[in-house]
Design a protein around this motif. Sequence first.
Motif, mmCIF file in Angstrom:
data_model
loop_
_atom_site.group_PDB
_atom_site.id
_atom_site.type_symbol
_atom_site.label_atom_id
_atom_site.label_comp_id
_atom_site.label_asym_id
_atom_site.label_seq_id
_atom_site.Cartn_x
_atom_site.Cartn_y
_atom_site.Cartn_z
ATOM 1 N N ALA A 31 14.855 53.467 -3.290
ATOM 2 C CA ALA A 31 15.310 54.422 -2.273
ATOM 3 C C ALA A 31 14.001 55.412 -1.889
ATOM 4 O O ALA A 31 13.279 55.892 -2.342
ATOM 5 C CB ALA A 31 16.272 55.367 -2.473
ATOM 6 N N LEU A 89 19.505 47.919 1.990
ATOM 7 C CA LEU A 89 20.945 48.546 1.490
ATOM 8 C C LEU A 89 21.500 49.576 2.463
ATOM 9 O O LEU A 89 22.426 50.192 2.440
ATOM 10 C CB LEU A 89 21.134 48.743 0.282
ATOM 11 C CG LEU A 89 20.589 47.599 -0.608
ATOM 12 C CD1 LEU A 89 20.442 48.283 -2.169
ATOM 13 C CD2 LEU A 89 21.168 46.532 -0.603
ATOM 14 N N SER A 90 20.298 50.388 2.954
ATOM 15 C CA SER A 90 20.782 51.680 3.463
ATOM 16 C C SER A 90 19.334 52.205 4.363
ATOM 17 O O SER A 90 18.366 51.937 4.098
ATOM 18 C CB SER A 90 20.988 52.867 2.585
ATOM 19 O OG SER A 90 21.007 54.075 3.250
ATOM 20 N N ASP A 91 19.609 52.786 5.442
ATOM 21 C CA ASP A 91 18.337 53.184 6.306
ATOM 22 C C ASP A 91 19.057 54.380 7.310
ATOM 23 O O ASP A 91 19.927 54.179 8.256
ATOM 24 C CB ASP A 91 18.007 52.040 7.469
ATOM 25 C CG ASP A 91 16.989 52.348 8.151
ATOM 26 O OD1 ASP A 91 16.551 53.513 8.350
ATOM 27 O OD2 ASP A 91 16.130 51.708 8.910
ATOM 28 N N GLU A 92 18.680 55.782 6.670
ATOM 29 C CA GLU A 92 19.510 56.732 7.248
ATOM 30 C C GLU A 92 18.761 57.764 7.410
ATOM 31 O O GLU A 92 17.791 57.901 6.744
ATOM 32 C CB GLU A 92 20.700 57.005 6.404
ATOM 33 C CG GLU A 92 20.367 56.968 5.051
ATOM 34 C CD GLU A 92 21.907 56.922 3.965
ATOM 35 O OE1 GLU A 92 21.732 57.908 2.813
ATOM 36 O OE2 GLU A 92 22.598 56.310 4.090
ATOM 37 N N ARG A 96 22.297 57.225 -5.339
ATOM 38 C CA ARG A 96 22.054 58.250 -4.341
ATOM 39 C C ARG A 96 22.012 59.729 -4.938
ATOM 40 O O ARG A 96 21.347 60.404 -4.115
ATOM 41 C CB ARG A 96 23.626 58.118 -3.571
ATOM 42 C CG ARG A 96 23.396 56.856 -2.463
ATOM 43 C CD ARG A 96 24.839 56.710 -1.740
ATOM 44 N NE ARG A 96 24.473 55.581 -0.724
ATOM 45 C CZ ARG A 96 24.350 55.649 0.443
ATOM 46 N NH1 ARG A 96 23.620 56.775 0.757
ATOM 47 N NH2 ARG A 96 24.439 54.277 1.198
ATOM 48 N N TYR A 123 22.507 49.911 -4.265
ATOM 49 C CA TYR A 123 22.418 51.270 -4.279
ATOM 50 C C TYR A 123 23.675 52.089 -4.445
ATOM 51 O O TYR A 123 24.316 52.599 -3.396
ATOM 52 C CB TYR A 123 21.896 51.660 -2.563
ATOM 53 C CG TYR A 123 21.182 53.054 -2.385
ATOM 54 C CD1 TYR A 123 20.520 53.585 -3.325
ATOM 55 C CD2 TYR A 123 21.468 53.686 -1.141
ATOM 56 C CE1 TYR A 123 19.840 55.039 -3.147
ATOM 57 C CE2 TYR A 123 20.963 54.612 -0.996
ATOM 58 C CZ TYR A 123 19.997 55.400 -1.890
ATOM 59 O OH TYR A 123 19.459 56.768 -1.737
#
Length: 204
Positions: free
Chosen positions: A163, A134-137, A191, A186
Amino acid sequence: MIQNGFFKSVALALFCVAASAAHAQSIVGSSSVEGRSITLFSDGTWAFTDRQRSDCKPVLSDLSFCGISPIWTQTPPPSAAIDAQFMRADTEFVQFISDRVGTAQGIEMDSAKAVILDGVAGITGVRVRDIPVLSDEPAEVDGKDAVTIAFSVTFRGVPVVFANTILLEESRLLQMQSYVIGATAYSDDHRALHATFLNLVEMD
């Protein structure tokens, strides 16, 4: 209605896959030296407890989780491979996992992320390519550069979103992860939970 005990069993099964056999130091006790409190770690090291803020909970010899009361409650880790676990709500947890492998052993960030997802795929019985990332940062933990990946899985019919902030050092792979049981995305709330979690981490 799903009982909290079931949530804990889901968390146990999922997070046991994230740790390796090269587990680092966890807290095994406390004592005192010349009237000062110390924390004892499983690798034979120790650290003064009173050098830290009064609202900090030592997790590793060089890492504390601060400002936790009264929002966060420390709960027993579901596995010896997990250094510490804290709960904010019945379905919101954070954990620390530290392994004695790092760049000195040839570990790279991409391979660390792959190992984590491979482990989750193995325990959930799905292919890695079927785990939605869902996220890669980029991330930062107490001034240190890290990476956060967020992904979702379904285990025993229960959706869970993770996460996982990965801090890769020369001789350590440190995972600081939050997870929300029953979530499918997410969300902004997750967050914010994860950002708050990371902001409460202090490293020497």
